[in-house]
Write a protein that holds these residues in place. Structure first.
Motif, PDB file in Angstrom:
ATOM      1  N   GLN A   1       9.295  -3.121 -10.803  1.00 45.76           N
ATOM      2  CA  GLN A   1      10.419  -3.952 -11.248  1.00 45.76           C
ATOM      3  C   GLN A   1      10.337  -5.374 -10.704  1.00 45.76           C
ATOM      4  O   GLN A   1      10.803  -6.318 -11.349  1.00 45.76           O
ATOM      5  N   TYR A   2       9.747  -5.520  -9.527  1.00 45.02           N
ATOM      6  CA  TYR A   2       9.674  -6.833  -8.887  1.00 45.02           C
ATOM      7  C   TYR A   2       8.322  -7.512  -9.085  1.00 45.02           C
ATOM      8  O   TYR A   2       8.116  -8.629  -8.599  1.00 45.02           O
ATOM      9  N   GLY A   3       7.424  -6.854  -9.781  1.00 44.10           N
ATOM     10  CA  GLY A   3       6.114  -7.450 -10.029  1.00 44.10           C
ATOM     11  C   GLY A   3       5.245  -7.541  -8.794  1.00 44.10           C
ATOM     12  O   GLY A   3       4.417  -8.452  -8.679  1.00 44.10           O
ATOM     13  N   ILE A   4       5.399  -6.592  -7.865  1.00 48.62           N
ATOM     14  CA  ILE A   4       4.622  -6.610  -6.625  1.00 48.62           C
ATOM     15  C   ILE A   4       3.338  -5.818  -6.833  1.00 48.62           C
ATOM     16  O   ILE A   4       3.385  -4.667  -7.279  1.00 48.62           O
ATOM     17  N   PRO A   5       2.183  -6.381  -6.511  1.00 43.74           N
ATOM     18  CA  PRO A   5       0.915  -5.657  -6.659  1.00 43.74           C
ATOM     19  C   PRO A   5       0.884  -4.411  -5.781  1.00 43.74           C
ATOM     20  O   PRO A   5       1.382  -4.405  -4.657  1.00 43.74           O
ATOM     21  N   VAL A   6       0.261  -3.359  -6.315  1.00 43.29           N
ATOM     22  CA  VAL A   6       0.219  -2.055  -5.645  1.00 43.29           C
ATOM     23  C   VAL A   6      -1.229  -1.654  -5.382  1.00 43.29           C
ATOM     24  O   VAL A   6      -2.110  -1.855  -6.220  1.00 43.29           O
ATOM     25  N   SER A   7      -1.463  -1.076  -4.217  1.00 43.92           N
ATOM     26  CA  SER A   7      -2.697  -0.337  -3.944  1.00 43.92           C
ATOM     27  C   SER A   7      -2.287   1.031  -3.421  1.00 43.92           C
ATOM     28  O   SER A   7      -1.123   1.266  -3.096  1.00 43.92           O
ATOM     29  N   LEU A   8      -3.249   1.949  -3.347  1.00 43.05           N
ATOM     30  CA  LEU A   8      -2.956   3.307  -2.909  1.00 43.05           C
ATOM     31  C   LEU A   8      -3.665   3.607  -1.596  1.00 43.05           C
ATOM     32  O   LEU A   8      -4.707   3.022  -1.290  1.00 43.05           O
ATOM     33  N   SER A   9      -3.095   4.553  -0.852  1.00 42.34           N
ATOM     34  CA  SER A   9      -3.714   4.939   0.418  1.00 42.34           C
ATOM     35  C   SER A   9      -3.315   6.362   0.769  1.00 42.34           C
ATOM     36  O   SER A   9      -2.368   6.916   0.230  1.00 42.34           O
ATOM     37  N   MET A  10      -4.073   6.935   1.728  1.00 41.70           N
ATOM     38  CA  MET A  10      -3.888   8.337   2.099  1.00 41.70           C
ATOM     39  C   MET A  10      -3.151   8.517   3.419  1.00 41.70           C
ATOM     40  O   MET A  10      -2.679   9.596   3.711  1.00 41.70           O
ATOM     41  N   ASP A  11      -3.093   7.493   4.250  1.00 38.34           N
ATOM     42  CA  ASP A  11      -2.402   7.527   5.532  1.00 38.34           C
ATOM     43  C   ASP A  11      -3.197   8.283   6.592  1.00 38.34           C
ATOM     44  O   ASP A  11      -3.905   7.659   7.373  1.00 38.34           O
ATOM     45  N   THR A  12      -3.102   9.604   6.657  1.00 39.48           N
ATOM     46  CA  THR A  12      -3.783  10.326   7.731  1.00 39.48           C
ATOM     47  C   THR A  12      -4.075  11.762   7.335  1.00 39.48           C
ATOM     48  O   THR A  12      -3.227  12.435   6.739  1.00 39.48           O
ATOM     49  N   SER A  13      -5.252  12.232   7.718  1.00 40.37           N
ATOM     50  CA  SER A  13      -5.618  13.623   7.451  1.00 40.37           C
ATOM     51  C   SER A  13      -5.008  14.585   8.458  1.00 40.37           C
ATOM     52  O   SER A  13      -5.216  15.796   8.344  1.00 40.37           O
ATOM     53  N   VAL A  14      -4.256  14.080   9.448  1.00 41.77           N
ATOM     54  CA  VAL A  14      -3.545  14.990  10.335  1.00 41.77           C
ATOM     55  C   VAL A  14      -2.485  15.762   9.553  1.00 41.77           C
ATOM     56  O   VAL A  14      -2.053  16.842   9.963  1.00 41.77           O
ATOM     57  N   TRP A  15      -2.081  15.216   8.401  1.00 39.48           N
ATOM     58  CA  TRP A  15      -1.144  15.863   7.486  1.00 39.48           C
ATOM     59  C   TRP A  15      -1.827  16.215   6.164  1.00 39.48           C
ATOM     60  O   TRP A  15      -1.847  17.355   5.757  1.00 39.48           O
ATOM     61  N   TRP A  16      -2.308  15.145   5.473  1.00 36.39           N
ATOM     62  CA  TRP A  16      -2.550  15.254   4.045  1.00 36.39           C
ATOM     63  C   TRP A  16      -4.020  15.216   3.668  1.00 36.39           C
ATOM     64  O   TRP A  16      -4.891  15.098   4.519  1.00 36.39           O
ATOM     65  N   SER A  17      -4.232  15.259   2.370  1.00 35.54           N
ATOM     66  CA  SER A  17      -5.593  15.217   1.848  1.00 35.54           C
ATOM     67  C   SER A  17      -6.220  13.858   2.142  1.00 35.54           C
ATOM     68  O   SER A  17      -5.525  12.886   2.432  1.00 35.54           O
ATOM     69  N   GLY A  18      -7.538  13.797   2.026  1.00 34.53           N
ATOM     70  CA  GLY A  18      -8.240  12.553   2.320  1.00 34.53           C
ATOM     71  C   GLY A  18      -8.900  11.958   1.097  1.00 34.53           C
ATOM     72  O   GLY A  18      -9.960  11.345   1.223  1.00 34.53           O
ATOM     73  N   ASP A  19      -8.305  12.138  -0.084  1.00 35.70           N
ATOM     74  CA  ASP A  19      -8.933  11.569  -1.284  1.00 35.70           C
ATOM     75  C   ASP A  19      -7.874  10.937  -2.178  1.00 35.70           C
ATOM     76  O   ASP A  19      -6.701  11.316  -2.163  1.00 35.70           O
ATOM     77  N   LEU A  20      -8.316   9.967  -2.950  1.00 35.42           N
ATOM     78  CA  LEU A  20      -7.390   9.226  -3.800  1.00 35.42           C
ATOM     79  C   LEU A  20      -7.078   9.931  -5.116  1.00 35.42           C
ATOM     80  O   LEU A  20      -6.190   9.497  -5.845  1.00 35.42           O
ATOM     81  N   PHE A  21      -7.787  11.001  -5.449  1.00 39.61           N
ATOM     82  CA  PHE A  21      -7.358  11.797  -6.596  1.00 39.61           C
ATOM     83  C   PHE A  21      -5.972  12.379  -6.315  1.00 39.61           C
ATOM     84  O   PHE A  21      -5.088  12.357  -7.162  1.00 39.61           O
TER      85      PHE A  21
ATOM     86  N   SER B   1       0.856  -1.178   0.000  1.00 41.13           N
ATOM     87  CA  SER B   1       0.000   0.000   0.000  1.00 41.13           C
ATOM     88  C   SER B   1       0.893   1.228   0.000  1.00 41.13           C
ATOM     89  O   SER B   1       1.581   1.505   0.987  1.00 41.13           O
ATOM     90  N   VAL B   2       0.892   1.949  -1.105  1.00 43.21           N
ATOM     91  CA  VAL B   2       1.755   3.119  -1.264  1.00 43.21           C
ATOM     92  C   VAL B   2       0.972   4.376  -0.898  1.00 43.21           C
ATOM     93  O   VAL B   2      -0.104   4.618  -1.439  1.00 43.21           O
ATOM     94  N   SER B   3       1.530   5.163   0.031  1.00 44.24           N
ATOM     95  CA  SER B   3       0.917   6.425   0.457  1.00 44.24           C
ATOM     96  C   SER B   3       1.838   7.557   0.016  1.00 44.24           C
ATOM     97  O   SER B   3       2.601   8.097   0.814  1.00 44.24           O
ATOM     98  N   THR B   4       1.767   7.918  -1.251  1.00 44.89           N
ATOM     99  CA  THR B   4       2.792   8.778  -1.830  1.00 44.89           C
ATOM    100  C   THR B   4       2.902  10.123  -1.130  1.00 44.89           C
ATOM    101  O   THR B   4       4.016  10.592  -0.858  1.00 44.89           O
ATOM    102  N   GLU B   5       1.786  10.776  -0.835  1.00 44.24           N
ATOM    103  CA  GLU B   5       1.878  12.056  -0.139  1.00 44.24           C
ATOM    104  C   GLU B   5       2.611  11.902   1.193  1.00 44.24           C
ATOM    105  O   GLU B   5       3.381  12.771   1.600  1.00 44.24           O
ATOM    106  N   SER B   6       2.384  10.793   1.858  1.00 41.26           N
ATOM    107  CA  SER B   6       3.025  10.528   3.136  1.00 41.26           C
ATOM    108  C   SER B   6       4.517  10.294   2.958  1.00 41.26           C
ATOM    109  O   SER B   6       5.347  10.906   3.634  1.00 41.26           O
ATOM    110  N   GLU B   7       4.882   9.413   2.061  1.00 41.41           N
ATOM    111  CA  GLU B   7       6.295   9.081   1.873  1.00 41.41           C
ATOM    112  C   GLU B   7       7.098  10.288   1.397  1.00 41.41           C
ATOM    113  O   GLU B   7       8.249  10.482   1.803  1.00 41.41           O
ATOM    114  N   GLN B   8       6.496  11.113   0.551  1.00 39.71           N
ATOM    115  CA  GLN B   8       7.193  12.298   0.070  1.00 39.71           C
ATOM    116  C   GLN B   8       7.453  13.288   1.193  1.00 39.71           C
ATOM    117  O   GLN B   8       8.491  13.945   1.216  1.00 39.71           O
ATOM    118  N   SER B   9       6.508  13.416   2.107  1.00 33.80           N
ATOM    119  CA  SER B   9       6.553  14.486   3.098  1.00 33.80           C
ATOM    120  C   SER B   9       7.141  14.045   4.434  1.00 33.80           C
ATOM    121  O   SER B   9       7.884  14.799   5.061  1.00 33.80           O
TER     122      SER B   9
END
Length: 469
Positions: free
Chosen positions: A281-301, A260-268
């Motif tokens: 590169q490793y063929g690992i399945p990916v899903s997306l997530s927001m982590d927490t609204s204490v920091w970031w937005s709460g939508d998957l757009f 589960s990749v939380s890009t806004e979280s990992e970047q910040s």
């Protein structure tokens, strides 16, 4: 009424590879009953005009700390260190069950409003089973699809999973519509103190979701311990996965887990560079997530947009370091849309979610905003979802065939009452901290920076025209 709903004439994103312009989606009960042009529908079917809009599967967030939503935006300038100190070591302890309830209720409605029809509540603030009951009560009060990932950062996983109170909670609150996981992290201690918690998960037959590959906290040693002890399964969700070695990625890929990749979280915050470039590169399945609204937005757009930007930025940066130029982007818009929908369904083992197909669950989102000049022209549907759309464009949301957002407004959400609950939680937390600690927590110190000396700074300058040149 027939119990049926039809969305008429939209551009249907059936999945990441099928775009069906000008078609209808018919929902009967909790299932998709038909997809096609000018469908014949049962008498009394409710009709929703989707002309000029996009009809897509409900989005799926595989990692969101809903209990922290009442602190929306408080930690906007935090690093991961400040987050750990605030929640793990200091003030996370003062959350009452009613504060967990308020945060979960707010976050759950927020997710639905943005077209996220399924959310994994990574609920690691459950200090007691009273807190856990409050979390579950809030999720069950909202007409979305939720998974309670039960965790407790104030105690060792082996301790809280081994109590009679926890077993009682599991027997009382699981087995129905509310999904269930165990949520805890693996520190990499060679003694593997988390092993009893994994054994409880195995005994209960529930998945484990774990923050893995978090810089300075969880890394390759934890992955190795999980693998060597046989606890890496296809149901395991590794959150972030941003600071792992090739060996760990191979172990995840070989055992069928997903990240589960939380890009806004990992970047910040600093868990590591958002890892989609490596996971592919490793063929690992990916899903997306927001982590927490204490920091970031709460939508998957936002998640899709940030993920495309981070992945492509990495690709360009590595190419430039070799004196090369990227002429064709490897990660495409349709892939991140797929991760936000079918990727989440795969991570949760839900083959009945994530795409629009006859017979699947009717979790459906209509993006349509006739009042916005950004809604047209609609040329590249996947690019539109990933780069142009936003939560304000979510016109209609169906979960299990039930309309939970209509004409841009949530159905059944008592927002004034919810606001009062959240204000009570904020007032409680603020009074517990005191005004000075409250302000300091929101405004961490800014490191000193030095402007580099510039060898080209002019001390005096006169143009030739001064001398008549």
């Amino acid at each position: 009424m027939s119990g049926s709903i039809v969305l008429r004439g939209g551009t249907v994103l059936a999945d990441a590879h099928r775009v069906l312009p000008g078609e209808d989606v018919l929902v009967t009960g909790d299932r998709i009953a038909g997809i096609g042009p000018a469908l014949e529908v049962p008498a009394g079917t409710e009709e929703i005009d989707a002309t000029g809009g996009l009809v897509m599967p409900g989005m799926i967030d595989t990692h969101r700390h809903l209990w922290q939503t009442a602190m929306r935006g408080y930690g906007a300038d935090w690093t991961l260190t400040q987050y750990f100190v605030w929640y793990y070591l200091e003030w996370g302890k003062v959350f009452r069950p009613e504060d967990i309830y308020a945060g979960n209720l707010l976050g759950a409605w927020e997710a639905l409003e943005a077209g996220v029809t399924t959310t994994v509540d990574w609920s690691h603030g459950l200090q007691t089973t009273q807190h856990a009951d409050a979390a579950a009560d809030a999720l069950e009060a909202v007409p979305g699809r939720f998974v309670l990932a039960y965790g407790n950062i104030q105690d060792a996983p082996a301790n809280w999973t081994g109590t009679p109170e926890f077993r009682d909670f599991v027997s009382r609150r699981t087995g129905g519509d509310l999904g269930f996981q165990l949520a805890f992290d693996v520190t990499g201690d060679p003694a593997f103190p988390e092993k009893p918690a994994f054994e409880v998960a195995r005994d209960l037959g529930v998945p484990v979701t774990t923050h893995a590959g978090v810089w300075g906290a969880t890394g390759d040693d934890g992955i190795r311990l999980m693998h060597d002890n046989g606890f890496m399964t296809p149901e395991t969700i590794y959150v972030h996965g941003a600071s792992l070695s090739a060996d760990s990625y191979h172990r995840i890929a070989a055992t069928g887990g997903s990240v589960s990749v939380s890009t806004e979280s990992e970047q910040s915050a600093g868990q590591g560079y958002p890892p989609t470039w490596a996971l592919r590169q490793y063929g690992i399945p990916v899903s997306l997530s927001m982590d927490t609204s204490v920091w970031w937005s709460g939508d998957l757009f936002s998640a899709m947009r940030a993920t495309l930007g981070a992945d492509r930025s990495r690709e360009h940066l590595e190419a430039h370091a070799k004196g090369e130029t990227v002429t064709h982007a490897a990660l495409r818009a349709e892939q991140v849309v797929d991760w936000a929908t079918r990727g989440g369904a795969h991570a949760l083992g839900r083959t009945d979610l994530g795409t629009l197909e006859v017979g699947k669950k009717a979790d459906v989102v209509l993006l349509k905003n006739d009042d916005s000049p950004a809604s047209f022209p609609l040329l590249n549907p996947y690019g539109h979802v990933a780069f142009q759309a936003q939560r304000g464009d979510v016109h209609t949301v169906l979960v299990d065939g039930r309309v939970v957002k209509r004409d841009g407004r949530l159905v059944g959400a008592d927002l004034p009452a919810l606001r009062r609950r959240v204000e009570a939680t904020v007032e409680h937390l603020r009074s517990q901290l005191g005004e000075e600690a409250w302000r300091q927590g929101m405004n961490p110190d800014v490191p000193e920076t030095k402007i580099l000396d510039n060898p080209y700074t002019y001390t005096t300058y006169q143009s030739d025209t001064t001398h008549g040149g």
